[in-house]
Design an enzyme around this catalytic site. Structure first.
Site, PDB file in Angstrom:
ATOM      1  N   LYS A 129       0.863  -1.188   0.000  1.00  0.00           N
ATOM      2  CA  LYS A 129       0.000   0.000   0.000  1.00  0.00           C
ATOM      3  C   LYS A 129       0.897   1.236   0.000  1.00  0.00           C
ATOM      4  CE  LYS A 129      -3.836   1.818   2.855  1.00  0.00           C
ATOM      5  NZ  LYS A 129      -4.604   1.556   4.106  1.00  0.00           N
ATOM      6  N   SER A 211      -9.418   1.262   3.181  1.00  0.00           N
ATOM      7  CA  SER A 211      -8.608   2.071   2.300  1.00  0.00           C
ATOM      8  C   SER A 211      -7.521   1.279   1.567  1.00  0.00           C
ATOM      9  CB  SER A 211      -7.952   3.205   3.089  1.00  0.00           C
ATOM     10  OG  SER A 211      -7.038   2.684   4.053  1.00  0.00           O
ATOM     11  N   SER A 235      -9.724  -0.895   7.260  1.00  0.00           N
ATOM     12  CA  SER A 235      -9.027  -0.745   5.975  1.00  0.00           C
ATOM     13  C   SER A 235      -8.308  -1.996   5.488  1.00  0.00           C
ATOM     14  CB  SER A 235      -8.029   0.409   6.035  1.00  0.00           C
ATOM     15  OG  SER A 235      -8.728   1.625   5.971  1.00  0.00           O
TER      16      SER A 235
END
Ligand SMILES: *[C@@H]1O[C@H](CO)[C@@H](O)[C@H](O)[C@H]1NC(C)=O
Ligand SMILES: *[C@@H]1O[C@H](CO)[C@@H](O)[C@H](O)[C@H]1NC(C)=O
Ligand SMILES: *[C@@H]1O[C@H](CO)[C@@H](O)[C@H](O)[C@H]1NC(C)=O
Ligand SMILES: *[C@@H]1O[C@H](CO)[C@@H](O)[C@H](O)[C@H]1NC(C)=O
Ligand SMILES: *[C@@H]1O[C@H](CO)[C@@H](O)[C@H](O)[C@H]1NC(C)=O
Ligand SMILES: CC(=O)N[C@H]1CO[C@H](CO)[C@@H](O)[C@@H]1O
Length: 558
Positions: A129, A211, A235
């Protein structure tokens, strides 16, 4: 379930660990491998693993046997990203590919030939990420998806990246995400200024959730062997839920957050988002551990367990698993198909030898649903810790050095950071208005711990004599929870944002096992038993255009 459903706040994610695994009502007609550590053996060069599904162990077997190299793997994953990221379905799951990856792979291949592998992640490509730092000299940016951080120079690799590199893993690239891990404002999941709108591979333009959206979508169709995400409140769990995956949200303090663009040191955590519980156990065993640069990790129990030892199909035998009904029934929007699949999952869990205690409500359930304590803490922490992030950068070409600068940067660069329908900075503004660690802040922090752990999960576990809790995910906003199956083909398609839909036919949902702090070993065992019994992931694939065609046979040097 509107745009906002995922932004609601969670009082007790900090103190728990949570493991997700897909399941569904219709039991998949798929065989159960007999040994967890020898799945789908590669027998010869003509039987190369399918990269859509390939496990870490399958890849290691092929690498050790010399059927392909890590250079081949990097080439194949790059080609797969290229097929679907901006072209074809334009999933926008990946932000950057590592320009040094091929060189690193060649060195790791040579080392394997010379002296064998360092670990089960030796030569395995891992996608991060984009809020997880990698040294700029390697050629990649660390931006949380924002142009305000493009070209910035971080002081060091993130703690988890140091562990991955020491284990011989290859950093393949950076994944798209909800910008700033969804702490910018009221924005659709999976959108960032740099990456645009990431979408799900199971239905055109479906919500990937976030996310860690790009990590989830990339893992779901094999754009990398392994991905990492981060979670503050949902997330990791939510993209795992929406993308047919296994993910672990570790207890805060098990994995280092040093070098991770922060929301809150009290809730942020880094964990694997992968295709199987076995892969999750392998990755967690490597990234967990103490880090002098994240003092929350210093109080974790010693030593880090080998989580692969938890992969036992009989793990649920004799266990007591509770169902915290109130926290998901009182919430909105659980589709009947999700609830029906959840009831079947409970039968499966009983069939695997566990006693299901239902209901097993958290004493604090209603207070958790009503509480705004989490927001109070996150707003204060975000301002302090994000300011510290900007200050620690060795360079930042945008000139942004604080949250206040960031808000101004977005406003003065609307074409980059505030295109139509993606203008909100409400979370930034709320955080910027805070005035530090006041008495109210410390009181809210104490309430978070009390509601989540003491009178929440821990109280339920103790009073019902439970080994873990289990619950469905979809629509649930206030517990660190999730997964369970696929939406039926006749589900009514809803809107999730200006560019995304949810629910939609064939979009996955999942199940989560939830336990007390540092109970990952047990939860991995429970999830593994469930996964191996059902093998739900294999019951449905992404939509045809979203399935990359490149395979190892296309790149292996013959
Ligand atoms: C990182 O950002 C810079 C712009 O500052 C760009 O030139 C470079 O290509 C980026 N790296 C990658 C791998 O995209
Ligand atoms: C832990 O680290 C934070 C941030 O670096 C620092 O503010 C805090 O004082 C440290 N706490 C302890 C107990 O060392
Ligand atoms: C925090 O939780 C306590 C206990 O439920 C509650 O009384 C209080 O109103 C909450 N505070 C906020 C800001 O929500
Ligand atoms: C979808 O189909 C199932 C049976 O195939 C039916 O029970 C259900 O009512 C249908 N749902 C909708 C929204 O049409
Ligand atoms: C903004 O979103 C609305 C729907 O939510 C859509 O109708 C409109 O076209 C969008 N505008 C742009 C410029 O994308
Ligand atoms: C790897 C990759 O395809 N990155 C792309 C991500 O999206 C941005 C915005 O469209 C592109 O500029 C990148 O090239």
């Amino acid at each position: 379930m509107g745009l906002n459903w995922f932004l609601h706040l969670l009082a007790f994610s900090v103190f728990t660990s949570c493991l997700l695994v897909q399941f569904e009502g219709v039991r998949a007609a798929v065989g159960i491998p007999t040994s967890s550590l020898h799945i789908n053996r590669v027998s010869d060069n003509s039987d190369l693993p399918d990269l859509y599904e390939a496990s870490v162990l399958e890849l290691q077997e092929g690498l050790d046997a010399g059927h392909f190299t890590s250079v081949d793997l990097v080439k194949a994953y790059f080609a797969r990203i290229d097929e679907v990221n901006l072209k074809g379905p334009a999933l926008r799951a990946v932000l950057e590919m590592n320009p040094s990856a091929l060189e690193q792979a060649a060195a790791l291949d040579a080392e394997r030939r010379r002296s064998g592998k360092r670990s089960l992640l030796h030569g395995i490509p891992v996608l991060l990420k984009d809020n997880i730092a990698t040294v700029a000299s390697e050629g990649m940016n660390t931006t949380a998806g924002s142009f305000s951080l493009l070209g910035s120079v971080v002081p060091d690799d993130a703690g988890v990246v140091k562990r991955l590199r020491a284990a011989g893993a290859i950093i393949l690239g950076k994944a798209n995400l909800s910008e700033f891990a969804h702490f910018r404002g009221n924005l659709a999941s999976g959108w960032s200024g740099r990456g645009g709108q990431n979408t799900n591979a199971y239905f055109p333009n479906a919500d990937p959730c976030g996310s860690s959206s790009g990590s989830g979508v990339s893992a779901s169709i094999g754009l990398a062997a392994v991905t990492l995400g981060t979670e503050t409140d949902g997330s990791i769990t939510c993209p795992t839920d929406h993308n047919n995956l296994a993910g672990i949200k570790p207890t805060v303090g098990l994995t280092s957050r040093a070098g991770v663009i922060p929301i809150s040191e009290h809730q942020d955590t880094v964990g694997p988002i992968v295709r199987s519980v076995s892969d999750a156990a392998i990755v967690l065993s490597i990234i967990a551990g103490k880090d002098p640069n994240d003092n929350f990790t210093l109080s974790q129990p010693d030593p880090v367990p080998d989580y692969t030892q938890a992969l036992n199909k009989r793990s649920l035998v004799g266990k007591r698993i509770g169902v915290p009904r109130q926290v998901f029934l009182d919430d909105t929007g659980l589709d009947p198909s999700v609830l029906a699949a959840f009831e079947e999952a409970l039968d499966t869990i009983r069939g695997l030898g566990a006693t299901v205690v239902d209901p097993a409500d958290l004493p604090s359930a209603q207070e958790i649903l009503d509480s705004n304590n989490e927001t109070v803490v996150l707003d204060v922490d975000f301002k302090i810790q994000l300011n510290a992030w900007f200050e620690a950068l060795l360079e930042n070409p945008s000139g942004v050095r604080s949250l206040a600068d960031l808000i101004a940067f977005d406003n003065t660069n609307p074409a980059l950071e505030e295109p139509a329908n993606f203008t909100s900075q409400s979370d930034f503004l709320e955080a910027e208005a805070t005035t530090g660690m006041t008495a109210a802040y410390f009181q809210s922090l104490a309430f978070d711990k009390e509601l989540g752990a003491t009178r929440g999960i821990d109280a339920a576990l103790q009073s019902f004599h439970l080994d873990a809790l289990v619950l469905p995910a979809g629509g649930l906003t206030t517990v660190p929870a999730v997964p369970l199956g696929f939406y039926p083909d006749n589900v009514t398609i809803g809107s999730a944002g200006p560019l995304t839909v949810y629910p939609a036919p064939g979009v996955p949902f999942g199940l989560s096992f939830l336990g007390t702090a540092y109970s990952e070993f047990d939860l991995i065992g429970f999830a593994y038993a469930y996964e191996q019994k059902t093998m739900t992931r294999l019951a449905r694939k992404a939509f045809p255009d979203a399935i990359p065609k490149t395979q190892l046979k296309d790149v292996v040097d013959r």
